[in-house]
Design a protein around this motif. Structure first.
Motif, short mmCIF file in Angstrom:
data_model
loop_
_atom_site.label_atom_id
_atom_site.label_comp_id
_atom_site.label_asym_id
_atom_site.label_seq_id
_atom_site.Cartn_x
_atom_site.Cartn_y
_atom_site.Cartn_z
N UNK A 224 70.09 -60.07 -15.57
CA UNK A 224 69.98 -60.91 -16.70
C UNK A 224 70.81 -62.25 -16.84
N UNK A 225 72.16 -61.99 -16.22
CA UNK A 225 73.04 -63.25 -16.10
C UNK A 225 72.19 -64.50 -15.43
N UNK A 226 71.98 -64.28 -14.15
CA UNK A 226 71.38 -64.84 -12.92
C UNK A 226 69.87 -65.49 -13.44
N UNK A 227 69.10 -65.08 -14.09
CA UNK A 227 67.91 -65.40 -14.66
C UNK A 227 67.96 -66.07 -15.97
N UNK A 228 69.16 -65.66 -16.80
CA UNK A 228 68.96 -66.26 -18.16
C UNK A 228 68.21 -65.38 -19.10
N UNK A 229 68.40 -64.17 -18.91
CA UNK A 229 67.81 -63.21 -19.93
C UNK A 229 68.65 -62.16 -20.73
N UNK A 230 68.39 -61.97 -21.87
CA UNK A 230 69.42 -60.98 -22.43
C UNK A 230 68.68 -59.76 -22.85
N UNK A 231 67.45 -59.47 -22.61
CA UNK A 231 66.65 -58.46 -22.71
C UNK A 231 66.57 -57.59 -21.36
N UNK A 232 66.81 -56.41 -21.47
CA UNK A 232 66.37 -55.45 -20.23
C UNK A 232 65.68 -54.39 -20.65
N UNK A 233 64.48 -53.92 -19.93
CA UNK A 233 63.76 -53.07 -20.11
C UNK A 233 63.59 -51.88 -18.83
N UNK A 234 63.71 -50.50 -19.17
CA UNK A 234 63.62 -49.86 -18.06
C UNK A 234 62.22 -49.05 -18.43
N UNK A 235 61.05 -49.18 -17.44
CA UNK A 235 59.96 -48.53 -17.37
C UNK A 235 60.11 -47.20 -16.72
N UNK A 236 60.23 -46.06 -17.42
CA UNK A 236 60.44 -44.80 -16.75
C UNK A 236 59.47 -43.98 -16.99
N UNK A 237 59.16 -42.87 -16.04
CA UNK A 237 58.17 -42.03 -16.18
C UNK A 237 58.64 -40.91 -16.98
N UNK A 238 57.59 -40.23 -17.94
CA UNK A 238 57.95 -39.52 -19.00
C UNK A 238 58.11 -37.84 -18.29
N UNK A 239 57.81 -38.13 -17.02
CA UNK A 239 57.93 -36.62 -16.49
C UNK A 239 59.18 -36.51 -15.81
N UNK A 240 60.19 -37.49 -15.83
CA UNK A 240 61.37 -37.33 -15.36
C UNK A 240 62.49 -37.18 -16.52
N UNK A 241 62.46 -35.74 -17.22
CA UNK A 241 63.41 -35.87 -18.36
C UNK A 241 64.68 -35.79 -18.11
N UNK A 242 65.23 -35.51 -16.99
CA UNK A 242 66.67 -35.59 -16.45
C UNK A 242 67.17 -36.82 -16.23
N UNK A 243 66.21 -37.48 -15.67
CA UNK A 243 66.66 -39.08 -15.48
C UNK A 243 66.89 -40.01 -16.78
N UNK A 244 65.75 -39.80 -17.61
CA UNK A 244 65.78 -40.18 -18.93
C UNK A 244 67.09 -40.05 -19.74
N UNK A 245 67.43 -38.78 -19.78
CA UNK A 245 68.55 -38.33 -20.40
C UNK A 245 69.93 -39.03 -19.73
N UNK A 246 69.95 -38.79 -18.55
CA UNK A 246 71.38 -39.64 -17.94
C UNK A 246 71.35 -41.07 -18.07
N UNK A 247 70.14 -41.52 -17.72
CA UNK A 247 70.19 -43.03 -17.92
C UNK A 247 70.23 -43.66 -19.39
N UNK A 248 69.94 -42.88 -20.44
CA UNK A 248 69.97 -42.96 -21.81
C UNK A 248 71.64 -42.95 -22.13
N UNK A 249 72.15 -41.92 -21.62
CA UNK A 249 73.66 -41.69 -21.64
C UNK A 249 74.39 -42.98 -21.31
#
Lengths: 597, 157
Positions: A224-249
Motif C-alpha cells: 500500500x505504501x509503495x503504490x500509494x494505496x490506503x485500502x486493502x482487501x483480501x478475497x478469501x474462500x468461504x470454504x476456509x473458515x479457520x484461515x478467515x478466523x485467524x486472518x480477521x484476528x
C-alpha cells in the motif's frame, strides 16, 4: 515468553486439527497442570509444520524434539516422560523408512533437509493468534523500516531487484506490477490479496494464512505504501473458515497495535484491510474475475487491457498479488534483494511452496529453492512412491498444468523450465501418480473440473472443453476411435489459441501433455479396449482366481448387487453381468483371489 | 422440506438494513441468507433482489454461478466428499460411489427423509488424510468404501 523454560508446539493446521489436535492440546494442558508445571512450560497451537502425512505433529523446544502421529492418549506420557523426566518418548519419534532409526531432530529428517523456508518461515513456529510472537520473529520490522527510511520508489526498486515473481501461477514480476500500479494517480487505490485458492490439491495459501497471517497483513501494508494505496482487501474462500478466523484476528490485533489504520507508526501513512468472501469459483483466481466477484457480480473475466493497475476494483487502480507472494515481501525488505537473488535460478529467484500429494509417501507442504529437481522433491523430500510402486508422472499446475514424466525428473523446477516442458508452475499443487493411475482418466478428471468451472462467457472454453470431455468419456468407456486422437489435438490447439482467459487457455494442457507422453495408453483404450492401469471401470472385468479362493464368503457379503455366488469353502464366481465393478470385494478379500483385468 | 419462517426473513432484513451501503454487497448478503435459511430458494432470491434494488435475474445469475450457493435444501447431515486431485488419486471416487449406493441418492441430492445429502467438494486442504469426507463439520480421513456403513451408522436416529 522468556519465563518459560520449555515450549510444546502443537500443529493447529486444518489437517492436524481434523485428526484431533485440539484434544491433544487439552490433554497436554490437563497433565501439565497435574504436574504443577504450567508456569514453566508453555503449550502453543501453531500453524502447519508441513509434514501432514505424519500428523498430528507435536514439537518440543528447546531440544527440538519432533513427535509424529501423536494421539490424545499420548499426552500423559509426553508430559510425564519428556517434560518431567527429560526422557524422549521413542515410539512417537519419526522413523526413518530406510534405516529404521528413530530421528528426534526434524532438521535431520530427509523431509526437511532440502527445504528452505521463507514464505513458511513462521508456520509451525509461532502461535498465529499472537501478534507478539510474530514481532519476536522480526515481524512488523519491515513495515517500520519502509515507513521510516524508504521512499515508495525505493521499496519498489528493492522488490524489482529481488526478482520476486507472482506465486499464484503466472510468474509475473511483482516489482513491475507494483510499479505499474504506482504510476496511475487516483485518490482511491486498492491492494488486493488473492486468497481464493481453488486449485484442487493445493493448500499452501491456506497454510500461510492459518500459520502466519500477520506476514500477509504486513506485506499488504508495505505494498500500500509503495503504490500509494490506503485500502486493502483480501478475497478469501468461504470454504476456509479457520484461515478467515485467524486472518480477521490478525487484522483486528494489528489495528489495535497501531499497525493498521490511520497514521501507522506515526508516519502519517493510512492503511486498512477488509475481508471479502469468495463463493467457490475457480475462475476467480484470475484477477479480472476476482475483481468482478469482489464487486458482488458473477466472476467472469474481462479482456486486458485495461489492466487492474489502471482500472480495477470499482474502476480504481488496483494491485493484486497472491498470498505466498505477499508472504515473501517482509523478508526481502529486511534482508535485502541481494540475499534473495542468491537463492533460486537465474530467472526464478527465491523459493516455492508446493503441496505434495497423491501417490507419495510424505504428503505435505514443502518449500524448496527454485531450481530443485523433481527427483529431489519426489524421492528425497517426498520419500518416494507409496507402496513401493513405480513412478509414472507428476502433475504440476493443477487443471491448468501438464504432467511431467520420468525423463523430466532431473529438470530444475522454475517458472520457465516447467513452461518449456508443457506444464506450468501454477500455484504449487504437485500431484504424484504411480503405475496404478490411468493417464486418460486423469486427463478426464481435470477436464471435468474445467468444464464445471468454466464461467461460460467465451465459446471456446464453454463448448470446447465439454467436447474434449465427451471424447475422453468415449475413450475411457471403450467407444473411442483412432480419429479421436487427432480431433483431441486439433480441439486443444483451438481452445488454447482462442479462449478469453487463462483458465480456458490452459484447460487443454492436461490432455495435450498426457497425449504427448502417454499416447500408447490412449491407443490401448481405443484399439485394445483395455486400461493398462486397470482404473477405467467400463474396460474392466472382475474375476475370481479359483485356486486362490478358499470360499470364505467375505466377498459375497460385501457385494452390493449379489453378483458373487458360490458354496462355502468352494471357489466363488462373479457374474459379470450383475457386477457393477465397485471393487468392494477386492478390498475385502484377504487371499488376493479377486483380480480385475 | 423446512418451511421459510418470517423471523428468518426478518433476520436477513435486519442484516441488510444494518449495512451502510449495499453497493457490491450481493455476495455477502447471499452468504448471510444461506447461513440463515440453509439454502437459497426462489422466495429468498426474490426477497434479496427487492431489498438490494437489483433484478431477480441478477441474483439468480450470481447464485447459480458460485458452487458455494445451493438452491436445494441440504440434508440434516450433509456428506461432503472431497473430490480434489489428491483424494481422487487415493480413491475418493470409490468412496463417493459407496455413499451413493448406501443412501440411494446422487451427488447434490437429499434422501427422502431429509436426513442425508451428498455433495462433492473441491479440496478441503487436508490432503495428508486423503481421501477425506466431511459430515457436517466432522472430518473423516483415509476413508475406504467399507468404512461408509459405519460412518452413516453414527448419524442414524
Amino acid at each position: 515468553m522468556s519465563n518459560y523454560s520449555m515450549h510444546i508446539l502443537v500443529c493447529g493446521g486444518t489437517g492436524c486439527k481434523s485428526a484431533n489436535s485440539d484434544k491433544i492440546i487439552e490433554n497436554l494442558e490437563k497433565h501439565l497442570a497435574a504436574q504443577n508445571m504450567t508456569d514453566q512450560v508453555q503449550i502453543l497451537k501453531t500453524g502447519c509444520f508441513g509434514f501432514c502425512e505424519k500428523g498430528p505433529i507435536v514439537k518440543i523446544l528447546p531440544d527440538n524434539t519432533f513427535y509424529v502421529q501423536v494421539q490424545p492418549e499420548d499426552a500423559q506420557e509426553l508430559i510425564e516422560e519428556h517434560i518431567v523426566k527429560g526422557r524422549k518418548v521413542e515410539r512417537l519419534l519419526y522413523e526413518d523408512p530406510e534405516t529404521n532409526k528413530r530421528i528426534s531432530d526434524s532438521q535431520k529428517m530427509d523431509f526437511y533437509k532440502k527445504q528452505i523456508r521463507i514464505a513458511l518461515r513462521n508456520c509451525g513456529v509461532i502461535d498465529p493468534d499472537n501478534l507478539d510472537e510474530y514481532i519476536a520473529r522480526d515481524g512488523y520490522q519491515a513495515i517500520g523500516k519502509v515507513l521510516t527510511s524508504m521512499t515508495p520508489k525505493e521499496v519498489i526498486e528493492v522488490i524489482k531487484a529481488s526478482g520476486l515473481r507472482g506465486r499464484g501461477g503466472g510468474g509475473f514480476p511483482t516489482g513491475l506490477k507494483w510499479q505499474f500500479a504506482s504510476q496511475y494517480q487516483n485518490d482511491v487505490k486498492y491492494v488486493v490479496c488473492n486468497a481464493d485458492e481453488g486449485d484442487p490439491g493445493a493448500f499452501m495459501d491456506r497454510s500461510i494464512l492459518e500459520g502466519d497471517p500477520h506476514s500477509v497483513v504486513e506485506a499488504m501494508t508495505i505494498c500500500g505504501y509503495a503504490i500509494g494505496a490506503s485500502n486493502g482487501r483480501v478475497y478469501i474462500r468461504a470454504e476456509y473458515p479457520l484461515a478467515i478466523k485467524r486472518l480477521q484476528k490478525a487484522i483486528d490485533d494489528a489495528r489495535e497495535y497501531g499497525l493498521l489504520g490511520n497514521d501507522i507508526l506515526g508516519s502519517g501513512f493510512n492503511f486498512d484491510i477488509k475481508l471479502t468472501y469468495g463463493a467457490g469459483a475457480f475462475v476467480c483466481g484470475e484477477e479480472t474475475s476476482l475483481i468482478h466477484s469482489m464487486e458482488g457480480e458473477r466472476g467472469e473475466p474481462t479482456t486486458k487491457p485495461p489492466f487492474p493497475a489502471e482500472s480495477g476494483f470499482w474502476g480504481k487502480p488496483t494491485n493484486v498479488n497472491n498470498v505466498e507472494t505477499f508472504a515473501n515481501v517482509p523478508v526481502i525488505i529486511l534482508k535485502g534483494s541481494d540475499w534473495f537473488t542468491k537463492i533460486g535460478t537465474e530467472k526464478s529467484k527465491g523459493t516455492k511452496v508446493f503441496a505434495l500429494a497423491g501417490a507419495i509417501n510424505n504428503v505435505g507442504l514443502i518449500e524448496v529453492p527454485m531450481g530443485t529437481t523433481l527427483r529431489e522433491v519426489i524421492y528425497d523430500i517426498g520419500g518416494g512412491i507409496k507402496g513401493g510402486k513405480k513412478f509414472k508422472a507428476v502433475q504440476t499446475g493443477g487443471p491448468s498444468g501438464g504432467c511431467l514424466t520420468e525423463k523430466d525428473l532431473d529438470t530444475p523446477i522454475d517458472f520457465d523450465n516447467l513452461l518449456a516442458k508443457g506444464s506450468m508452475m501454477g500455484s504449487g499443487g504437485m500431484i504424484v501418480m504411480s503405475e496404478d493411475d490411468c493417464m486418460v482418466a486423469m486427463a478426464k478428471f481435470y477436464l471435468e473440473f474445467s468444464v464445471e468451472e468454466s464461467c461460460g462467457k467465451c465459446t471456446p472454453c464453454r463448448v470446447g472443453t465439454r467436447r474434449l470431455l465427451e471424447i475422453l468419456e468415449l475413450i475411457t468407456s471403450g467407444k473411442g476411435k483412432m480419429e479421436h486422437i487427432d480431433e483431441l489435438k486439433r480441439l486443444c490447439r483451438v481452445i488454447k489459441d482462442t479462449a478469453l482467459c487463462g483458465l480456458g487457455q490452459a484447460a487443454p494442457n492436461p490432455v495435450l501433455s498426457t497425449l504427448e507422453a502417454f499416447e500408447d495408453e490412449y491407443i490401448a483404450h481405443i484399439v485394445d479396449k483395455r486400461c493398462p492401469a486397470g482404473q477405467c471401470k467400463d474396460l474392466l472385468k472382475y474375476y475370481i482366481l479359483p485356486d486362490k479362493c478358499i470360499g470364505c464368503t467375505a466377498c459375497t457379503r460385501v457385494c452390493p448387487t449379489q453378483a458373487i455366488t458360490g458354496e462355502r469353502k468352494k471357489p466363488h464366481v462373479i457374474d459379470v453381468e450383475k457386477c457393477i465393478k465397485c471393487g468392494a470385494c477386492i478390498e475385502k478379500c484377504r487371499f488376493g483371489a479377486i483380480v480385475k483385468k | 422440506m423446512a418451511e421459510l419462517k418470517n423471523e428468518q426473513f426478518n433476520e436477513l432484513e435486519q442484516f441488510i438494513d444494518s449495512m451502510s451501503s449495499t453497493k457490491g454487497e450481493l455476495i455477502r448478503v447471499l452468504h448471510k441468507a444461506q447461513e440463515i435459511f440453509g439454502y437459497l430458494p426462489k422466495e429468498v432470491q426474490k426477497f434479496v433482489a427487492k431489498k438490494l434494488h437489483v433484478s431477480t435475474a441478477k441474483v439468480f445469475g450470481v447464485v447459480s454461478f458460485y458452487s458455494f450457493f445451493t438452491m436445494t435444501p441440504r440434508g440434516e447431515h450433509n456428506i461432503a466428499i472431497c473430490l480434489g486431485t489428491a483424494c481422487y488419486v487415493r480413491g475418493a471416487e470409490k468412496v463417493l460411489d459407496a455413499f451413493k449406493r448406501e443412501l440411494n441418492i446422487n451427488t447434490g441430492e437429499t434422501t427422502k427423509d431429509g436426513k442425508f445429502s451428498i455433495t462433492g467438494v473441491r479440496c478441503v486442504g487436508a490432503c495428508g488424510l486423503a481421501p477425506v469426507v466431511m459430515v457436517g463439520e466432522k472430518v473423516y480421513g483415509r476413508v475406504t468404501p467399507d468404512m461408509v456403513k459405519d460412518i452413516l451408522e453414527e448419524y442414524k436416529d
